[in-house]
Design a protein around this motif. Structure first.
Motif, PDB file in Angstrom:
ATOM      1  N   GLU A  96      48.854  44.283  48.129  1.00 20.36           N
ATOM      2  CA  GLU A  96      48.640  43.744  46.786  1.00 20.36           C
ATOM      3  C   GLU A  96      49.872  42.970  46.317  1.00 20.36           C
ATOM      4  OE1 GLU A  96      47.669  47.143  44.445  1.00 20.36           O
ATOM      5  OE2 GLU A  96      45.606  47.297  45.218  1.00 20.36           O
ATOM      6  N   TYR A  97      51.052  43.519  46.621  1.00 19.62           N
ATOM      7  CA  TYR A  97      52.303  42.840  46.245  1.00 19.62           C
ATOM      8  C   TYR A  97      52.427  41.512  46.985  1.00 19.62           C
ATOM      9  CZ  TYR A  97      57.312  42.325  45.217  1.00 19.62           C
ATOM     10  OH  TYR A  97      58.538  41.875  44.791  1.00 19.62           O
ATOM     11  N   ILE A  98      52.120  41.522  48.280  1.00 24.14           N
ATOM     12  CA  ILE A  98      52.173  40.299  49.086  1.00 24.14           C
ATOM     13  C   ILE A  98      51.240  39.240  48.512  1.00 24.14           C
ATOM     14  CG2 ILE A  98      51.527  39.313  51.325  1.00 24.14           C
ATOM     15  CD1 ILE A  98      52.619  41.912  52.601  1.00 24.14           C
ATOM     16  N   ASN A  99      50.033  39.637  48.165  1.00 26.04           N
ATOM     17  CA  ASN A  99      49.058  38.685  47.629  1.00 26.04           C
ATOM     18  C   ASN A  99      49.523  38.090  46.298  1.00 26.04           C
ATOM     19  OD1 ASN A  99      47.253  38.902  49.770  1.00 26.04           O
ATOM     20  ND2 ASN A  99      46.187  40.643  48.847  1.00 26.04           N
ATOM     21  N   LYS A 100      50.193  38.919  45.485  1.00 24.04           N
ATOM     22  CA  LYS A 100      50.709  38.410  44.217  1.00 24.04           C
ATOM     23  C   LYS A 100      51.787  37.355  44.462  1.00 24.04           C
ATOM     24  CE  LYS A 100      52.436  39.828  39.694  1.00 24.04           C
ATOM     25  NZ  LYS A 100      52.670  40.959  38.761  1.00 24.04           N
ATOM     26  N   VAL A 101      52.663  37.653  45.432  1.00 25.88           N
ATOM     27  CA  VAL A 101      53.729  36.709  45.761  1.00 25.88           C
ATOM     28  C   VAL A 101      53.148  35.410  46.319  1.00 25.88           C
ATOM     29  CG1 VAL A 101      55.725  36.301  47.243  1.00 25.88           C
ATOM     30  CG2 VAL A 101      55.442  38.522  46.130  1.00 25.88           C
ATOM     31  N   LEU A 102      52.182  35.527  47.211  1.00 30.16           N
ATOM     32  CA  LEU A 102      51.567  34.337  47.799  1.00 30.16           C
ATOM     33  C   LEU A 102      50.837  33.506  46.750  1.00 30.16           C
ATOM     34  CD1 LEU A 102      50.165  35.784  51.166  1.00 30.16           C
ATOM     35  CD2 LEU A 102      52.189  34.350  50.832  1.00 30.16           C
TER      36      LEU A 102
ATOM     37  N   LEU B  93      51.772  33.223  43.664  1.00 23.71           N
ATOM     38  CA  LEU B  93      52.817  32.512  42.925  1.00 23.71           C
ATOM     39  C   LEU B  93      53.346  31.320  43.720  1.00 23.71           C
ATOM     40  CD1 LEU B  93      54.745  35.573  41.449  1.00 23.71           C
ATOM     41  CD2 LEU B  93      53.564  33.801  40.125  1.00 23.71           C
ATOM     42  N   ILE B  94      53.501  31.514  45.032  1.00 25.72           N
ATOM     43  CA  ILE B  94      53.963  30.420  45.882  1.00 25.72           C
ATOM     44  C   ILE B  94      52.992  29.246  45.817  1.00 25.72           C
ATOM     45  CG2 ILE B  94      54.347  29.728  48.300  1.00 25.72           C
ATOM     46  CD1 ILE B  94      55.395  32.556  48.804  1.00 25.72           C
TER      47      ILE B  94
ATOM     48  N   GLU C 218      52.798  25.253  38.878  1.00 25.41           N
ATOM     49  CA  GLU C 218      53.481  25.604  37.631  1.00 25.41           C
ATOM     50  C   GLU C 218      53.309  27.102  37.384  1.00 25.41           C
ATOM     51  OE1 GLU C 218      55.241  23.532  35.862  1.00 25.41           O
ATOM     52  OE2 GLU C 218      54.656  21.657  36.869  1.00 25.41           O
ATOM     53  N   ILE C 219      54.326  27.723  36.795  1.00 25.30           N
ATOM     54  CA  ILE C 219      54.230  29.135  36.427  1.00 25.30           C
ATOM     55  C   ILE C 219      54.483  29.276  34.937  1.00 25.30           C
ATOM     56  CG2 ILE C 219      54.845  30.092  38.682  1.00 25.30           C
ATOM     57  CD1 ILE C 219      57.723  30.352  37.674  1.00 25.30           C
ATOM     58  N   ASN C 220      53.927  30.329  34.320  1.00 27.52           N
ATOM     59  CA  ASN C 220      54.110  30.535  32.886  1.00 27.52           C
ATOM     60  C   ASN C 220      55.297  31.469  32.620  1.00 27.52           C
ATOM     61  OD1 ASN C 220      53.209  33.263  33.177  1.00 27.52           O
ATOM     62  ND2 ASN C 220      51.064  32.559  33.052  1.00 27.52           N
TER      63      ASN C 220
ATOM     64  N   THR D 111      55.476  34.509  31.436  1.00 27.25           N
ATOM     65  CA  THR D 111      55.302  35.882  31.920  1.00 27.25           C
ATOM     66  C   THR D 111      55.575  35.963  33.411  1.00 27.25           C
ATOM     67  OG1 THR D 111      53.619  36.298  30.217  1.00 27.25           O
ATOM     68  CG2 THR D 111      53.672  37.799  32.118  1.00 27.25           C
ATOM     69  N   GLU D 112      55.056  35.001  34.147  1.00 29.45           N
ATOM     70  CA  GLU D 112      55.287  34.983  35.591  1.00 29.45           C
ATOM     71  C   GLU D 112      56.759  34.749  35.914  1.00 29.45           C
ATOM     72  OE1 GLU D 112      50.896  33.257  36.963  1.00 29.45           O
ATOM     73  OE2 GLU D 112      52.485  31.890  36.268  1.00 29.45           O
ATOM     74  N   ALA D 113      57.403  33.860  35.131  1.00 31.52           N
ATOM     75  CA  ALA D 113      58.827  33.593  35.346  1.00 31.52           C
ATOM     76  C   ALA D 113      59.664  34.848  35.107  1.00 31.52           C
ATOM     77  CB  ALA D 113      59.300  32.466  34.435  1.00 31.52           C
ATOM     78  N   ALA D 114      59.309  35.600  34.067  1.00 31.52           N
ATOM     79  CA  ALA D 114      60.032  36.841  33.768  1.00 31.52           C
ATOM     80  C   ALA D 114      59.839  37.857  34.883  1.00 31.52           C
ATOM     81  CB  ALA D 114      59.554  37.408  32.436  1.00 31.52           C
ATOM     82  N   TRP D 115      58.623  37.961  35.419  1.00 32.24           N
ATOM     83  CA  TRP D 115      58.350  38.904  36.520  1.00 32.24           C
ATOM     84  C   TRP D 115      59.136  38.515  37.770  1.00 32.24           C
ATOM     85  CZ3 TRP D 115      56.263  38.716  41.464  1.00 32.24           C
ATOM     86  CH2 TRP D 115      55.913  39.958  42.032  1.00 32.24           C
ATOM     87  N   ILE D 116      59.151  37.218  38.062  1.00 33.45           N
ATOM     88  CA  ILE D 116      59.891  36.737  39.232  1.00 33.45           C
ATOM     89  C   ILE D 116      61.376  37.049  39.087  1.00 33.45           C
ATOM     90  CG2 ILE D 116      60.652  34.655  40.455  1.00 33.45           C
ATOM     91  CD1 ILE D 116      57.856  33.460  39.738  1.00 33.45           C
ATOM     92  N   THR D 117      61.918  36.802  37.881  1.00 31.32           N
ATOM     93  CA  THR D 117      63.343  37.063  37.661  1.00 31.32           C
ATOM     94  C   THR D 117      63.661  38.533  37.850  1.00 31.32           C
ATOM     95  OG1 THR D 117      63.510  35.209  36.114  1.00 31.32           O
ATOM     96  CG2 THR D 117      65.216  36.900  35.985  1.00 31.32           C
TER      97      THR D 117
END
Length: 453
Positions: free
Chosen positions: A15-21, A23-24, A28-30, A32-38
């Motif tokens: 599930e984590y891998i799929n979330k990362v993929l 995002l890749i 564009e990311i929002n 919330t996504e930017a905060a999670w990535i950071t």
């Protein structure tokens, strides 16, 4: 029970891998996504990569900017996950000579990827042959045969092994402030004690003499010959990069060439950082009208898209590998994607006259930086360089750190050199515009004026 735990863990990982993929995949990311990535990036470095990187970033950035996470790039710049743009004057330590994500290099790699990513290792792979021919055509003098690697330290390792096989001699001369990599062979040629001490003893046979001191070089040759330890090769950066952008004294490299000829030793030029147009010529060897026996390439060789490196040598030197081509090999060196990137990179450098442009823009940049430092001689010791390889040396490490911090806060990335911590380097893409140069100089001037000596 353990099977259930493993299944649950594998499901979570998937599930984590799929979330990362996912995002890749996004252009564009929002927020919330930017905060999670950071958060994931900072936590990941702390818990699973190396927390030392976080501490380092805190020393060279203002406030919370240590957690700046890069996400995209183009041209002379990159953006963090929050969309802030930075002019990249570090250039990945000199890898982005043709710019970030140069479209011709990206196209060559993606076109190759559509057909074949890696080669079988056994059949003849065409792009390796074609790239080797191109290198024979563009490198100085009679350099002819190429061996491909994945990085600069691998190129140096290959050059050292080739030099040993050529003459069966085991003594090498390197110089103070030299940086040739951090694997055991190349580290033996590197000069900084901090990097060397934990791994001593290194490869035996290395002597270090002051860079630019031809008399000491000559005496070392004489002593080595007297005691029966004839020199296999001298390894030099034509212009020292990590040492603080140190230019050789006039005539020095030619005199080293003459000493090597006199004693039957090879001359290895480590052009990992100076090569591919950085200094105003395709190779820095051309600046000084000196032809080495082996040249080492990497960094910008892959166009800032693929890790790639190479050595190119004269036929009489390289032929010791003819009887057994498996004497020195690498699984991924010279793979089709890397070769495609290198071929396209050389094409861009030639078509757009980027080496020549680097010389012109670099001279402009250097002059502007020197003017900007006027009145701050108590802080700035010297500004020097060649082409778009510029060093700003301060009287104290702390001033350099504060200038780096201030410039990063204002959207310009610079960094210190690994051997000389008082010097910050300027190594932008060779495509950097004059407008961007002016902006960098303006920011440097403002930041310098606000730093206390």
């Amino acid at each position: 029970m353990s099977i259930d735990i493993n299944n649950k863990q594998n499901q979570q990982v998937s599930e984590y891998i799929n979330k990362v993929l996912d995002l890749i995949e996004k252009e564009e990311i929002n927020e919330t996504e930017a905060a999670w990535i950071t958060k994931e990036t900072v936590d990941g470095f702390r818990e699973h990569v190396n927390p030392g990187f976080l501490e380092y970033r805190k020393t060279v950035t203002e406030g919370g900017q240590f957690a700046a996470v890069e996400w995209s790039d183009n041209g002379s710049c990159f953006k963090d996950v929050n969309g802030k743009e930075y002019i990249d004057c570090l250039g990945g330590f000199g890898i982005y000579n043709v710019g970030h994500r140069n479209p011709k290099v990206v196209k060559a790699v993606t076109d190759q990827l559509k057909r074949q990513a890696l080669h079988s290792q056994d059949l003849l792979d065409p792009l390796r042959a074609m790239l080797a021919k191109i290198l024979a055509d563009i490198t100085p003098g009679d350099l002819k045969y190429a061996f491909f690697t994945n990085s600069g330290t691998e190129s140096v390792e290959a050059a050292l092994k080739l030099a040993k096989m050529y003459s069966e001699r085991t003594t090498f001369i390197s110089t103070t402030r030299a940086f040739h990599g951090k694997s055991l062979g190349s580290l033996s040629g590197t000069a900084k004690g901090m990097f060397r001490k934990p791994f001593l003893p290194l490869i035996p046979g290395f002597r270090h003499v002051p860079f630019g001191d031809i008399d000491m070089m000559r005496k070392t040759f004489e002593v080595c010959t007297t005691v029966g330890e004839d020199v296999a090769a001298v390894i030099l950066e034509p212009i020292q990069g990590e040492g603080g952008i140190i230019l050789p004294p006039e005539g020095y490299l030619k005199q080293v060439r003459e000493l090597c000829d006199q004693y039957g030793s090879l001359l290895i030029f480590d052009e990992v950082q100076t090569g591919m147009g950085r200094t105003g010529k395709m190779f820095a060897a051309e600046l000084y009208d000196v032809v080495p026996d082996i040249i080492c390439l990497a960094k910008a060789f892959g166009g800032g898209v693929m890790p790639a490196g190479a050595i190119v040598a004269r036929e009489d030197v390289f032929k010791s590998w003819f009887p057994n081509p498996f004497m020195h090999t690498t699984t991924f060196g010279g793979n089709p994607l890397a070769c495609a990137a290198a071929i396209a990179t050389i094409g861009v450098l030639l078509e757009e006259n980027l080496p020549e442009r680097a010389g012109e823009v670099g001279a402009y940049f250097l002059e502007k930086l020197k003017k900007a430092s006027k009145g701050h001689e108590d802080k700035v010791q010297e500004i020097r360089g060649q082409g778009l390889m510029i060093g700003i040396e301060f009287h104290q490490d702390e001033i350099g750190y504060e200038v780096s911090k201030g410039m990063f806060d204002r959207g310009v990335l610079v960094a210190g050199t690994l051997i000389n911590s008082k010097t910050i380097r300027i190594e932008p893409a060779l495509t950097i515009s004059y407008e961007e140069v002016d902006k960098v100089v303006s920011i440097f001037k403002d930041v310098l004026g606000n730093v206390n000596a």
